[in-house]
Design an enzyme around this catalytic site. Structure first.
Site, PDB file in Angstrom:
ATOM      1  N   GLN A  78      -5.489  25.148 -53.103  1.00 20.70           N
ATOM      2  CA  GLN A  78      -5.315  24.514 -51.796  1.00 20.70           C
ATOM      3  C   GLN A  78      -5.878  25.425 -50.710  1.00 20.70           C
ATOM      4  O   GLN A  78      -5.175  26.274 -50.166  1.00 20.70           O
ATOM      5  CB  GLN A  78      -3.841  24.199 -51.527  1.00 20.70           C
ATOM      6  N   PHE A  79      -7.156  25.222 -50.391  1.00 16.47           N
ATOM      7  CA  PHE A  79      -7.815  26.073 -49.406  1.00 16.47           C
ATOM      8  C   PHE A  79      -7.166  25.971 -48.033  1.00 16.47           C
ATOM      9  O   PHE A  79      -7.245  26.895 -47.225  1.00 16.47           O
ATOM     10  CB  PHE A  79      -9.316  25.786 -49.322  1.00 16.47           C
ATOM     11  N   THR A  80      -6.466  24.885 -47.752  1.00 15.50           N
ATOM     12  CA  THR A  80      -5.860  24.710 -46.436  1.00 15.50           C
ATOM     13  C   THR A  80      -4.740  25.716 -46.171  1.00 15.50           C
ATOM     14  O   THR A  80      -4.326  25.869 -45.021  1.00 15.50           O
ATOM     15  CB  THR A  80      -5.335  23.274 -46.239  1.00 15.50           C
TER      16      THR A  80
END
Length: 153
Positions: A78-80
């Site tokens: 989850q790059f966010t």
């Protein structure tokens, strides 16, 4: 590198209506990789995840690790998690690793978990896929873990 660890009763990943992975009691880990992270960060964070003591003992105190309760782990990239929201209303993802580097470190993190816990106890999402992630949080208990390189802010 940052891991958002959630103690769960169950978790799963579905892509295009098809369930691709699922676990029973254990952790769902949302993993965010920074552009300056290394393999050392991935291994360190995996070790922290394995030894985190957030399962209840016989007295009801959070004192047991995923190893001790024979729990399962579902890891979802989850790059966010690397969003910078200090300016304006639109998050900046400039600190997130590029996809090639992020995938390599995501794989190194999951490999370290599998080495310690066993292949059958570690499931993953699909890197860069649009996933529906089901998390039945137990407690609820959610803990943020950061690698040594990760700074507050």
């Amino acid at each position: 590198m940052k891991a958002w660890v959630q103690r769960v009763t169950r978790g799963s990943v579905t892509i295009g209506g098809k369930r691709v992975s699922e676990i029973g009691p254990g952790y769902v880990v949302l993993l965010g990789v920074r552009r300056d992270d290394t393999g050392e960060d991935a291994r360190y964070l995996a070790d922290r995840t394995i030894h985190l003591r957030i399962f209840p003992d016989s007295d009801g105190k959070m004192n047991l690790s995923i190893e001790e309760v024979a729990g399962e782990v579902l890891v979802v990239s989850q790059f966010t998690l690397q969003a910078d929201t200090r300016k304006g209303n639109r998050p900046s993802f400039i600190e997130a690793a590029d996809p090639v580097a992020a995938e390599a470190l995501y794989n190194e993190y999951t490999a370290a978990l599998r080495q310690a816990l066993g292949e059958e106890r570690v499931a993953t999402g699909v890197f860069r896929a649009d996933m529906a992630v089901e998390i039945l949080n137990d407690g609820p208990v959610s803990i943020e873990l950061k690698s040594r390189r990760e700074t507050a802010g």
